[in-house]
Write a protein that holds these residues in place. Structure first.
Motif, mmCIF file in Angstrom:
data_model
loop_
_atom_site.group_PDB
_atom_site.id
_atom_site.type_symbol
_atom_site.label_atom_id
_atom_site.label_comp_id
_atom_site.label_asym_id
_atom_site.label_seq_id
_atom_site.Cartn_x
_atom_site.Cartn_y
_atom_site.Cartn_z
ATOM 1 N N CYS A 22 29.613 46.490 47.007
ATOM 2 C CA CYS A 22 30.942 46.895 46.530
ATOM 3 C C CYS A 22 32.028 46.103 47.242
ATOM 4 O O CYS A 22 32.992 45.632 46.617
ATOM 5 N N LEU A 23 31.870 45.953 48.529
ATOM 6 C CA LEU A 23 32.857 45.236 49.329
ATOM 7 C C LEU A 23 32.931 43.771 48.918
ATOM 8 O O LEU A 23 34.007 43.158 48.918
ATOM 9 N N LYS A 24 31.799 43.217 48.546
ATOM 10 C CA LYS A 24 31.740 41.812 48.122
ATOM 11 C C LYS A 24 32.574 41.587 46.852
ATOM 12 O O LYS A 24 33.419 40.685 46.805
ATOM 13 N N VAL A 25 32.338 42.417 45.851
ATOM 14 C CA VAL A 25 33.062 42.277 44.582
ATOM 15 C C VAL A 25 34.545 42.585 44.769
ATOM 16 O O VAL A 25 35.418 41.861 44.266
ATOM 17 N N LEU A 26 34.845 43.645 45.488
ATOM 18 C CA LEU A 26 36.237 44.045 45.685
ATOM 19 C C LEU A 26 37.015 42.975 46.449
ATOM 20 O O LEU A 26 38.161 42.660 46.098
ATOM 21 N N THR A 27 36.400 42.400 47.470
ATOM 22 C CA THR A 27 37.060 41.355 48.257
ATOM 23 C C THR A 27 37.306 40.113 47.416
ATOM 24 O O THR A 27 38.385 39.497 47.492
#
Length: 317
Positions: A22-27
């Motif tokens: 999730c953090l990868k896509v959001l970032t």
């Protein structure tokens, strides 16, 4: 473009999400500035793969980071357009290297290490889920992580040996990353790339989460330029999250300090109250003596005794 929606796991510890994917896509989306409506999900049951993140753009539903990148390119959003051919190839090679060396260690620390799983990972994910899914999904994700580790290191029978091997490989990978980053702000020039989003997504939870068994986390924290890398991206792209976290932390510390002061002062407050009561009693006694009240009372008690004596004599007669 405002129709894009992103469902993610909730955040903790000053992170926008506790989950690396999730953090990868959001970032990445933050890097490119794409308009998106972000929602913290508490039920991945209706997602295509029972996992998060999920990106929706009209009828297009995507759950894979690489697919998200390709889809956003069709909408003319990309962070990698500034990379030349050599840099693009290097970024691709490094991404594969992370997948082989850092990802297994990350999965091991989060899901396989029993102490971390019992005290950190499972409670964190269960907190974000509805009943009865909070009983199912954490153990399901743990099973998948164990299967991954077993597939990679199945020849080892001792779990401690596996842990030692995994973390040793991860430390070499982190050293390579540190050397590649140097004193630069990002890995490829002065602009972020999808590779920066990937590295951040792996490192940030290791830096921020309070692991009971912090072997891997402590190694990351010991590498100064990587921890600065995490702090810069977090502050620049998720400042509202970090500010809110710091505000809540400060509030808790203030409340805790006040409670501690009250607890510390409690014996003194009790002592002061007792001394005040004793002083008041002494003062009242002195006042009573000074005004002859005790003598009056003594005379009254004697009178009562005489009356009783006379009453008894009358009864005898």
């Amino acid at each position: 473009m405002t129709s894009i929606e992103l469902d993610i796991w909730r955040g903790e510890w000053g992170l926008a999400s506790v989950d690396s994917e999730c953090l990868k896509v959001l970032t990445y989306m933050k890097f490119i500035g794409v308009p998106v409506r972000v929602r913290e999900s508490n039920n991945p049951f209706f997602t295509p793969k029972g996992r998060l993140p999920v990106m929706r753009d009209g009828r297009t539903v995507l759950t894979n980071f690489e697919e998200v990148i390709e889809h956003l390119k069709t909408l003319h959003y990309s962070t990698d357009v500034h990379l030349n051919t050599k840099q693009a190839a290097e970024a691709s090679a490094f991404t594969q290297y992370l997948s082989e060396k850092l990802l297994p260690a990350y999965q091991y620390a989060w899901w396989v290490d029993e102490k971390n799983y019992a005290e950190l990972t499972r409670p964190t994910y269960a907190k974000a889920l509805r009943i009865p899914f909070n009983f199912y999904y954490p153990s399901s994700y743990q099973t998948a992580a164990k299967e991954m580790i077993d597939a990679l290191y199945g020849e080892h029978t001792d779990l401690r040996e596996i842990e030692k091997t995994i973390y040793s490989e991860a430390e070499k990978c982190l050293k390579t990353l540190s050397d590649r980053l140097g004193e630069s702000e990002y890995f490829f020039g002065n602009r972020p790339s999808s590779f920066d989003a990937t590295v951040f997504a792996y490192l940030a939870p290791l830096v921020k989460a309070p692991f009971p068994n912090a072997t891997l986390a402590n190694h990351v924290k010991g590498i100064a330029n990587l921890t600065r890398f995490v702090a810069r991206i977090n502050q620049k792209n998720f400042r509202h999250v970090t500010d809110e976290y710091n505000r809540q932390n400060a509030k808790k510390q203030t409340t805790g300090t006040q409670s501690e002061r009250e607890a510390a002062n409690f014996p003194h407050q009790t002592r002061n109250k007792l001394l005040a009561a004793l002083f008041a009693a002494v003062a009242m006694t002195g006042y009573a003596v000074a005004n002859g009240m005790f003598q009056d009372l003594k005379d009254y008690e004697h009178a009562q005794d005489y009356n009783e004596m006379f009453e008894n004599d009358e009864d005898d007669n």
